[in-house]
Design a protein around this motif. Structure first.
Motif, PDB file in Angstrom:
ATOM      1  N   ILE A  46      -2.343   4.861   5.900  1.00 53.31           N
ATOM      2  CA  ILE A  46      -2.422   3.402   6.032  1.00 53.31           C
ATOM      3  C   ILE A  46      -1.024   2.812   6.167  1.00 53.31           C
ATOM      4  CG2 ILE A  46      -3.055   1.268   4.832  1.00 53.31           C
ATOM      5  CD1 ILE A  46      -5.355   2.828   3.544  1.00 53.31           C
ATOM      6  N   PHE A  47      -0.109   3.288   5.350  1.00 57.45           N
ATOM      7  CA  PHE A  47       1.270   2.796   5.371  1.00 57.45           C
ATOM      8  C   PHE A  47       1.878   2.955   6.765  1.00 57.45           C
ATOM      9  CE2 PHE A  47       5.804   3.713   5.064  1.00 57.45           C
ATOM     10  CZ  PHE A  47       6.271   2.652   4.314  1.00 57.45           C
ATOM     11  N   SER A  61       1.314  -4.190   1.258  1.00 52.25           N
ATOM     12  CA  SER A  61       0.244  -4.419   2.221  1.00 52.25           C
ATOM     13  C   SER A  61      -0.604  -3.160   2.386  1.00 52.25           C
ATOM     14  CB  SER A  61       0.829  -4.843   3.567  1.00 52.25           C
ATOM     15  OG  SER A  61      -0.186  -5.011   4.531  1.00 52.25           O
ATOM     16  N   ALA A  62       0.061  -2.001   2.402  1.00 49.58           N
ATOM     17  CA  ALA A  62      -0.690  -0.744   2.482  1.00 49.58           C
ATOM     18  C   ALA A  62      -1.562  -0.559   1.250  1.00 49.58           C
ATOM     19  CB  ALA A  62       0.281   0.431   2.633  1.00 49.58           C
ATOM     20  N   LEU A  63      -1.045  -0.950   0.111  1.00 55.67           N
ATOM     21  CA  LEU A  63      -1.829  -0.847  -1.115  1.00 55.67           C
ATOM     22  C   LEU A  63      -3.038  -1.776  -1.079  1.00 55.67           C
ATOM     23  CD1 LEU A  63      -2.187   0.286  -3.942  1.00 55.67           C
ATOM     24  CD2 LEU A  63      -0.637  -1.492  -4.789  1.00 55.67           C
ATOM     25  N   GLN A  64      -2.859  -2.976  -0.537  1.00 55.25           N
ATOM     26  CA  GLN A  64      -3.968  -3.901  -0.427  1.00 55.25           C
ATOM     27  C   GLN A  64      -5.072  -3.339   0.475  1.00 55.25           C
ATOM     28  OE1 GLN A  64      -4.413  -6.658  -2.148  1.00 55.25           O
ATOM     29  NE2 GLN A  64      -6.388  -7.078  -1.174  1.00 55.25           N
ATOM     30  N   ARG A  67      -6.882  -0.686  -1.324  1.00 59.43           N
ATOM     31  CA  ARG A  67      -7.793  -1.261  -2.318  1.00 59.43           C
ATOM     32  C   ARG A  67      -9.098  -1.729  -1.666  1.00 59.43           C
ATOM     33  NH1 ARG A  67      -7.391  -7.039  -5.422  1.00 59.43           N
ATOM     34  NH2 ARG A  67      -8.944  -6.621  -7.035  1.00 59.43           N
ATOM     35  N   ILE A  68      -9.013  -2.308  -0.456  1.00 53.39           N
ATOM     36  CA  ILE A  68     -10.214  -2.747   0.250  1.00 53.39           C
ATOM     37  C   ILE A  68     -11.148  -1.570   0.506  1.00 53.39           C
ATOM     38  CG2 ILE A  68     -11.045  -3.690   2.453  1.00 53.39           C
ATOM     39  CD1 ILE A  68      -8.537  -5.455   2.479  1.00 53.39           C
ATOM     40  N   GLU A  69     -10.548  -0.411   0.784  1.00 55.25           N
ATOM     41  CA  GLU A  69     -11.356   0.786   1.005  1.00 55.25           C
ATOM     42  C   GLU A  69     -11.902   1.354  -0.300  1.00 55.25           C
ATOM     43  OE1 GLU A  69      -9.146   3.682   3.167  1.00 55.25           O
ATOM     44  OE2 GLU A  69      -8.875   2.413   4.935  1.00 55.25           O
ATOM     45  N   ASN A  70     -11.285   1.004  -1.419  1.00 56.54           N
ATOM     46  CA  ASN A  70     -11.699   1.526  -2.737  1.00 56.54           C
ATOM     47  C   ASN A  70     -11.814   0.368  -3.723  1.00 56.54           C
ATOM     48  OD1 ASN A  70     -11.236   4.729  -2.408  1.00 56.54           O
ATOM     49  ND2 ASN A  70      -9.610   3.622  -1.346  1.00 56.54           N
ATOM     50  N   PRO A  71     -12.786  -0.521  -3.525  1.00 49.82           N
ATOM     51  CA  PRO A  71     -12.831  -1.766  -4.299  1.00 49.82           C
ATOM     52  C   PRO A  71     -13.198  -1.604  -5.773  1.00 49.82           C
ATOM     53  CG  PRO A  71     -14.792  -1.554  -2.947  1.00 49.82           C
ATOM     54  CD  PRO A  71     -13.877  -0.447  -2.534  1.00 49.82           C
ATOM     55  N   ILE A  76      -6.037   1.346  -9.365  1.00 46.82           N
ATOM     56  CA  ILE A  76      -5.128   0.962  -8.288  1.00 46.82           C
ATOM     57  C   ILE A  76      -4.113  -0.062  -8.780  1.00 46.82           C
ATOM     58  CG2 ILE A  76      -5.011  -0.222  -6.050  1.00 46.82           C
ATOM     59  CD1 ILE A  76      -7.631   1.122  -5.314  1.00 46.82           C
ATOM     60  N   LEU A  77      -4.509  -0.874  -9.751  1.00 45.77           N
ATOM     61  CA  LEU A  77      -3.582  -1.859 -10.309  1.00 45.77           C
ATOM     62  C   LEU A  77      -2.359  -1.189 -10.927  1.00 45.77           C
ATOM     63  CD1 LEU A  77      -6.082  -4.359 -11.984  1.00 45.77           C
ATOM     64  CD2 LEU A  77      -4.900  -4.603  -9.797  1.00 45.77           C
ATOM     65  N   LYS A  78      -2.551   0.018 -11.451  1.00 50.04           N
ATOM     66  CA  LYS A  78      -1.424   0.728 -12.049  1.00 50.04           C
ATOM     67  C   LYS A  78      -0.377   1.085 -10.994  1.00 50.04           C
ATOM     68  CE  LYS A  78      -4.027   2.720 -15.920  1.00 50.04           C
ATOM     69  NZ  LYS A  78      -4.435   3.970 -16.614  1.00 50.04           N
ATOM     70  N   LEU A  79      -0.838   1.334  -9.789  1.00 50.11           N
ATOM     71  CA  LEU A  79       0.117   1.619  -8.723  1.00 50.11           C
ATOM     72  C   LEU A  79       0.928   0.380  -8.383  1.00 50.11           C
ATOM     73  CD1 LEU A  79       1.352   3.475  -6.670  1.00 50.11           C
ATOM     74  CD2 LEU A  79      -0.567   2.992  -5.134  1.00 50.11           C
ATOM     75  N   SER A  80       0.278  -0.777  -8.421  1.00 52.66           N
ATOM     76  CA  SER A  80       0.997  -2.030  -8.205  1.00 52.66           C
ATOM     77  C   SER A  80       2.085  -2.209  -9.250  1.00 52.66           C
ATOM     78  CB  SER A  80       0.019  -3.204  -8.243  1.00 52.66           C
ATOM     79  OG  SER A  80       0.712  -4.427  -8.139  1.00 52.66           O
ATOM     80  N   TYR A  81       1.745  -1.941 -10.515  1.00 52.00           N
ATOM     81  CA  TYR A  81       2.744  -2.047 -11.574  1.00 52.00           C
ATOM     82  C   TYR A  81       3.881  -1.059 -11.339  1.00 52.00           C
ATOM     83  CZ  TYR A  81      -1.004  -4.522 -14.041  1.00 52.00           C
ATOM     84  OH  TYR A  81      -2.004  -5.390 -14.392  1.00 52.00           O
ATOM     85  N   PHE A  82       3.540   0.152 -10.898  1.00 54.60           N
ATOM     86  CA  PHE A  82       4.558   1.176 -10.647  1.00 54.60           C
ATOM     87  C   PHE A  82       5.559   0.682  -9.614  1.00 54.60           C
ATOM     88  CE2 PHE A  82       6.194   4.726  -8.154  1.00 54.60           C
ATOM     89  CZ  PHE A  82       6.679   5.575  -9.137  1.00 54.60           C
TER      90      PHE A  82
END
Length: 236
Positions: A46-47, A61-64, A67-71, A76-82
């Motif tokens: 995706i990236f 944006s790739a993370l978002q 997330r849409i693919e894995n709602p 996934i929020l932990k990756l955002s924090y990372f």
């Protein structure tokens, strides 16, 4: 129009002042440990799709999209924090801040970077680079296409551009000519890609590490712009 400075130093971030390759390694490891190898591969697919579409790296944006693919995956929020809490200051190349301090004693130092409008500024601020350049930072989608804006905001009689990508250094040299000294630190994967190294002429100054610029004085850097690409070669 601000008053023109005798010299302005324009400094790239990723793999120039900051070891972005190692940040990517850490992110890949975290993705694999947290979600498994298949999820890690999908995130990077995706990236790369995003980067091809918009022209710059956009981790969030790739993370978002992931997330849409894995709602229904709350982890996934932990990756955002990372990403947002990553200790970027630990990834500064040795001597990076000292080089900025040296440049500041000669003129104005300005961060000149490509990237998104959230993660890239966060990286620059948390690494300590934003304060090191007295909060002078420009972030574009394609910085080599924004030289008029750079000149308007930071006018100078001469520029010194430090970047790990020969393509960018060459593009700017074509526009500014002897008004710019291009400096190529051979750090990161782009700087060691044989195809890229042969596709473009050498920079005015080539160094193996950003800290090697501490061995140069201002007059040598300025003179290199007139001497022609690669005249000073590599510092080792």
């Amino acid at each position: 129009m601000p008053q023109a400075h005798p010299v302005v130093f324009l400094l790239d971030v990723d793999n120039t002042l900051l070891d972005n390759d190692q940040i990517v390694v850490d992110l890949k490891r975290h993705l694999t440990e947290a979600f498994g190898s298949e999820c890690e591969k999908r995130y990077w697919a995706i990236f790369e799709e995003n980067r091809a579409a918009v022209g710059y790296a956009d981790y969030l944006s790739a993370l978002q999209r992931y997330r849409i693919e894995n709602p229904h995956n709350p982890h996934i929020l932990k990756l955002s924090y990372f990403l947002l809490e990553y200790p970027f200051a630990d990834r500064l190349f040795p001597g990076a801040l000292e080089v900025i301090a040296r440049f500041n004693s000669w003129g104005q130092s300005v961060i000149l970077s490509d990237g998104d409008v959230v993660f890239q500024p966060r990286k620059i601020e948390r690494s300590g680079l934003y304060s090191a350049v007295d909060e002078r930072a420009l972030i574009y989608v394609h910085k080599e296409q924004q030289l008029d804006d750079v000149e308007m905001r930071y006018p100078a009689r001469h520029y010194v551009l430090v970047d790990d990508k020969l393509r960018l250094l060459n593009a700017v040299k074509k526009v500014w000519g002897p008004r710019v000294t291009t400096v190529f630190p051979r750090q990161g994967h782009y700087a060691h890609d044989p195809k890229l190294l042969t596709a473009y002429p050498p920079a005015d100054v080539t160094v193996e590490r950003i800290e090697d610029l501490l061995l140069y004085d201002l007059s040598t850097l300025l003179a290199a712009a007139q001497a022609g690409g690669g005249a000073l070669g590599s510092s080792g």
